[in-house]
Design an enzyme around this catalytic site. Structure first.
Site, mmCIF file in Angstrom:
data_model
loop_
_atom_site.group_PDB
_atom_site.id
_atom_site.type_symbol
_atom_site.label_atom_id
_atom_site.label_comp_id
_atom_site.label_asym_id
_atom_site.label_seq_id
_atom_site.Cartn_x
_atom_site.Cartn_y
_atom_site.Cartn_z
ATOM 1 N N HIS A 1 82.633 44.785 55.632
ATOM 2 C CA HIS A 1 81.434 45.309 56.468
ATOM 3 C C HIS A 1 81.494 45.194 57.763
ATOM 4 C CE1 HIS A 1 79.900 41.182 56.817
ATOM 5 N NE2 HIS A 1 80.145 40.976 55.599
ATOM 6 N N GLU B 1 79.095 39.236 47.953
ATOM 7 C CA GLU B 1 79.730 38.098 48.356
ATOM 8 C C GLU B 1 79.541 36.725 47.620
ATOM 9 O OE1 GLU B 1 82.312 36.467 49.503
ATOM 10 O OE2 GLU B 1 82.314 36.956 51.636
#
Length: 401
Positions: free
Chosen positions: A205, A281
């Site tokens: 990202h 994550e």
């Protein structure tokens, strides 16, 4: 009001151990014996033990959705799982520990009991596991088949009663094989596999406000949005990927920064974004939002231990890099099963992408500490039908210059 009773029958299998794997589970009404829910899934490459635990978790969740206050009798033909979940055998293998822990979170322990049954009495769960594996190896997702209603049971079976099983005596169990794939051969060595590979283009990202400050930003922190620079990076990635013209699907972590990056690309490509929970994550626990220096000052011993072993969890976290690798491997295999032979953009984070690269290379666990992945960088891995993988790109930031 009387407590409702369920019987959960679960099973899992692997064609290769490790190999293509799947699980199946049914939930029966404890009074009638009728099947009231089914669950099955192809989970990609895994061991029998991993698949069996995944089947257990799915069965418990299916029962919980119907009635979280119910009493549950779990019946499995895996003596290993039954004995471990009953607390009589220790769970030594790191692949099993997080799965057992997850299974225990579905219902309070006082509501669940475990019973070993012979394989011939676990036919429905076994059937579902094989259906899931068949579907996955055909590049499809398992779907429930129309079937006649199960006949009502009578006597002891209808009431859910059984003669008490004799005490189980621990017997030798084959070592639990790791769920990670075996080390792949060199790229040219498997050129004989002429099938079209599935390509995962891995996009980290774009930046958030925490990125340039190098603060820990995992799955239990503030879930920040993209910064202005991060949005610019996402647009540049979208332009580059649109110019390539090869992306056929977009899959993203559920976290905001990843979804915003994925949506920027998906809009440009005219594709939907599919969310995969396993791509989130890692959980950094009490280190969330801290810089490395701050974490070192507040938790010096924990940080040092974490840097020395992928089995160690951050302070206050429920997840190590070893656990992350297992989660990401399952997410990867689900994507590969859904999009065989296609090029898929996977938008995720530093930890999951490093884990995917490491697994593709068959590198040792501590390799995750030796990679650098810039914000909005691209990696690419090709996966072949014979189980081999080939790393094609790593930390490419050319589109940002």
């Amino acid at each position: 009001m009387p407590v409702r009773r369920f019987v959960v029958e679960a099973d899992g299998g692997s064609r290769g151990n490790p190999g293509p794997a799947g699980y199946g589970a049914v939930v029966r009404d404890g009074d009638t014996g009728l099947i009231i829910a089914e669950a099955a899934e192809y989970i990609g490459r895994a061991t029998n033990n991993v698949a069996e635990y995944r089947g257990l978790i799915a069965g418990l969740r299916a029962a919980h959705e119907i009635d979280p206050s119910a009493a549950v009798d779990v019946r499995m033909d895996s003596k290993l799982v039954v004995e471990q979940m009953s607390g009589r055998w220790k769970i030594k293998h790191p692949d099993m520990q997080p799965l057992a822990a997850e299974a225990r979170t579905v219902f309070p322990r006082s509501q669940v009991g475990y019973t070993w049954i012979p394989r011939e009495r676990n036919k429905d769960a076994d059937r579902l596991a094989n259906e899931a594996m068949d579907a996955g190896q055909a590049g499809k997702q398992w779907e429930p088949k129309a079937r006649p209603a199960a006949p009502e049971l009578s006597g002891a079976e209808a009431s859910g009663a059984e003669s008490a099983p004799s005490p189980l005596t621990p017997e030798p169990v084959a070592p639990e094989s790791p769920a990670e794939p075996m080390a792949p051969k060199a790229g040219w060595a498997f050129a004989a596999d002429l099938s079209t590979p599935t390509t995962l283009v891995l996009l980290r990202h774009g930046e958030t406000a925490l990125t340039p400050q190098k603060r820990f930003s995992g799955s239990t922190g503030s879930d920040p949005e993209l910064s202005e620079k991060g949005r610019w990076q996402a647009e540049r990635a979208a332009e580059a990927l649109a110019a390539r013209g090869t992306i056929e699907a977009v899959v993203s972590s559920p976290m905001l920064r990843a979804r915003e990056t994925a949506e920027a690309v998906a809009i440009r490509l005219g594709l939907p974004v599919r969310i995969e929970e396993g791509l989130r994550e890692v959980d950094f626990g009490d280190w969330e939002g801290l810089t490395f220096a701050e974490a070192q000052q507040r938790h010096p011993e924990d940080l040092s231990a974490w840097l020395g072993s992928t089995e160690v969890k951050p302070t206050g976290s429920a997840e190590s890099f070893a656990t992350l690798a297992q989660r990401v491997a399952v997410a990867r295999d689900k994507v590969l099963a859904r999009y065989p032979g296609k090029t898929v953009l996977v938008v995720s984070h530093v930890g999951p992408i490093k884990s995917l690269v490491r697994l593709a290379l068959g590198a040792p666990p501590d390799a995750v500490y030796k990679m650098e992945l810039s914000a909005a960088s691209l990696c690419a891995v090709q996966y072949y039908s014979d189980g081999n993988a080939s790393l094609r790109l790593l930390n490419d930031t050319g589109h940002l210059r």
